[in-house]
Design an enzyme around this catalytic site. Sequence first.
Site, PDB file in Angstrom:
ATOM      1  N   ASP A   8       0.877  -1.156   0.000  1.00  9.11           N
ATOM      2  CA  ASP A   8       0.000   0.000   0.000  1.00  9.11           C
ATOM      3  C   ASP A   8       0.929   1.225   0.000  1.00  9.11           C
ATOM      4  O   ASP A   8       2.120   1.100   0.307  1.00  9.11           O
ATOM      5  CB  ASP A   8      -0.862  -0.043   1.278  1.00  9.11           C
ATOM      6  CG  ASP A   8      -1.661   1.231   1.481  1.00  9.11           C
ATOM      7  OD1 ASP A   8      -2.245   1.739   0.513  1.00  9.11           O
ATOM      8  OD2 ASP A   8      -1.695   1.720   2.633  1.00  9.11           O
ATOM      9  N   ASP A  10      -0.145   5.037   0.942  1.00  8.84           N
ATOM     10  CA  ASP A  10      -0.396   5.998   2.016  1.00  8.84           C
ATOM     11  C   ASP A  10      -0.321   5.321   3.381  1.00  8.84           C
ATOM     12  O   ASP A  10      -1.057   4.382   3.649  1.00  8.84           O
ATOM     13  CB  ASP A  10      -1.796   6.616   1.839  1.00  8.84           C
ATOM     14  CG  ASP A  10      -1.898   7.407   0.534  1.00  8.84           C
ATOM     15  OD1 ASP A  10      -1.188   8.414   0.418  1.00  8.84           O
ATOM     16  OD2 ASP A  10      -2.658   7.002  -0.340  1.00  8.84           O
ATOM     17  N   GLY A  45      -7.431   4.210   3.572  1.00  6.53           N
ATOM     18  CA  GLY A  45      -7.643   3.128   2.609  1.00  6.53           C
ATOM     19  C   GLY A  45      -8.994   3.173   1.920  1.00  6.53           C
ATOM     20  O   GLY A  45      -9.267   2.378   1.035  1.00  6.53           O
ATOM     21  N   ILE A  46      -9.863   4.097   2.326  1.00  5.22           N
ATOM     22  CA  ILE A  46     -11.189   4.229   1.711  1.00  5.22           C
ATOM     23  C   ILE A  46     -11.088   5.226   0.562  1.00  5.22           C
ATOM     24  O   ILE A  46     -10.465   6.285   0.710  1.00  5.22           O
ATOM     25  CB  ILE A  46     -12.223   4.724   2.755  1.00  5.22           C
ATOM     26  CG1 ILE A  46     -12.238   3.802   3.988  1.00  5.22           C
ATOM     27  CG2 ILE A  46     -13.618   4.841   2.145  1.00  5.22           C
ATOM     28  CD1 ILE A  46     -12.685   2.384   3.739  1.00  5.22           C
ATOM     29  N   ARG A  48     -12.005   8.081  -2.490  1.00  2.50           N
ATOM     30  CA  ARG A  48     -12.407   9.478  -2.287  1.00  2.50           C
ATOM     31  C   ARG A  48     -13.905   9.653  -2.035  1.00  2.50           C
ATOM     32  O   ARG A  48     -14.309  10.290  -1.060  1.00  2.50           O
ATOM     33  CB  ARG A  48     -11.962  10.313  -3.492  1.00  2.50           C
ATOM     34  CG  ARG A  48     -11.852  11.799  -3.196  1.00  2.50           C
ATOM     35  CD  ARG A  48     -11.405  12.557  -4.448  1.00  2.50           C
ATOM     36  NE  ARG A  48     -10.153  12.009  -4.975  1.00  2.50           N
ATOM     37  CZ  ARG A  48      -9.731  12.179  -6.225  1.00  2.50           C
ATOM     38  NH1 ARG A  48     -10.442  12.895  -7.077  1.00  2.50           N
ATOM     39  NH2 ARG A  48      -8.585  11.642  -6.623  1.00  2.50           N
ATOM     40  N   SER A 115      -5.536   5.351  -4.245  1.00  2.00           N
ATOM     41  CA  SER A 115      -5.418   6.786  -4.531  1.00  2.00           C
ATOM     42  C   SER A 115      -5.191   7.057  -6.014  1.00  2.00           C
ATOM     43  O   SER A 115      -4.263   6.509  -6.616  1.00  2.00           O
ATOM     44  CB  SER A 115      -4.269   7.397  -3.740  1.00  2.00           C
ATOM     45  OG  SER A 115      -4.070   8.733  -4.178  1.00  2.00           O
ATOM     46  N   ASN A 117      -4.030   9.654  -7.014  1.00  2.00           N
ATOM     47  CA  ASN A 117      -2.826  10.488  -7.025  1.00  2.00           C
ATOM     48  C   ASN A 117      -1.558   9.668  -6.802  1.00  2.00           C
ATOM     49  O   ASN A 117      -0.472  10.238  -6.637  1.00  2.00           O
ATOM     50  CB  ASN A 117      -2.934  11.570  -5.947  1.00  2.00           C
ATOM     51  CG  ASN A 117      -4.079  12.541  -6.226  1.00  2.00           C
ATOM     52  OD1 ASN A 117      -4.051  13.272  -7.205  1.00  2.00           O
ATOM     53  ND2 ASN A 117      -5.117  12.529  -5.392  1.00  2.00           N
ATOM     54  N   ASP A 169      -1.498  -0.420   6.205  1.00  2.00           N
ATOM     55  CA  ASP A 169      -1.631   0.278   7.492  1.00  2.00           C
ATOM     56  C   ASP A 169      -3.094   0.459   7.905  1.00  2.00           C
ATOM     57  O   ASP A 169      -3.354   0.898   9.025  1.00  2.00           O
ATOM     58  CB  ASP A 169      -1.004   1.678   7.420  1.00  2.00           C
ATOM     59  CG  ASP A 169      -1.786   2.587   6.499  1.00  2.00           C
ATOM     60  OD1 ASP A 169      -2.115   2.165   5.375  1.00  2.00           O
ATOM     61  OD2 ASP A 169      -2.110   3.718   6.906  1.00  2.00           O
TER      62      ASP A 169
END
Length: 211
Positions: A8, A10, A45-46, A48, A115, A117, A169
């Site tokens: 992952d 972020d 982890g959710i 947008r 994400s 991004n 995380d």
Amino acid sequence: RFKAVIFDLDGVITDTAHYHYLAWKQLAESQGVHFDHAFNENLKGIDRMGSLDLILASSSRTYTPEEKLALADAKNLHYQELIATMSSKDLLPGAVEALDTVRRAGLRIGLASVSKNAFTVLERLGITDKFDYVVDAAIIARGKPDPEIFLKAARELGVAPADCLGVEDAVAGVASIKSAGMFALGIGHPFVLTEADVVITSLKEFNLAAY
Ligand code: B16
Ligand code: MG
């Protein structure tokens, strides 16, 4: 014993969770919704729109789909301003060492971030070329905790899910790894990441041979 490690982004490789926090907090408060670190945990982890729905559930009013899109766009613009200044100094301790350990061991390396991004963040961190495959979040229909994103990464890496180690995380992310049939390494607290097979505090403690 593993053939691939799927990370992952972020909260594992870099702390964009803090930038997401700042951008969501401003958005939530503009709508009269209280926002704090405890609530932010639920958003890790959710994706947008899913995150926005969770925030607006506490609002006293209802929103049209157009209003929701405008709010999501505003949050994202703010977030993109915040991440524009990122560089390799924003890599979390142990992240590059973990990636290099996996590479030296001859395993495949994937990235499974919901994400949109993620490609920008990898570029800013200067680690894009350390991955064999990065899932494009735009093609994922169901976010974490659905296993889709980790299964997509495994398929593209050419490795069976059972031969993959997933690193996460977030509670939703660990659930995604487990329902994909992979070994889950949690980064954080064992009391929070109860579904993970092993939990470590940060990638500084990453020890591939131990899992
Ligand atoms: P964006 P991950 C997730 O990334 C974040 O944890 C989550 O807080 C964020 O809402 C989501 O990405 C979507 O991000 O708005 O940039 O598309 O943990 O899966 O790397
Ligand atoms: Mg995360």
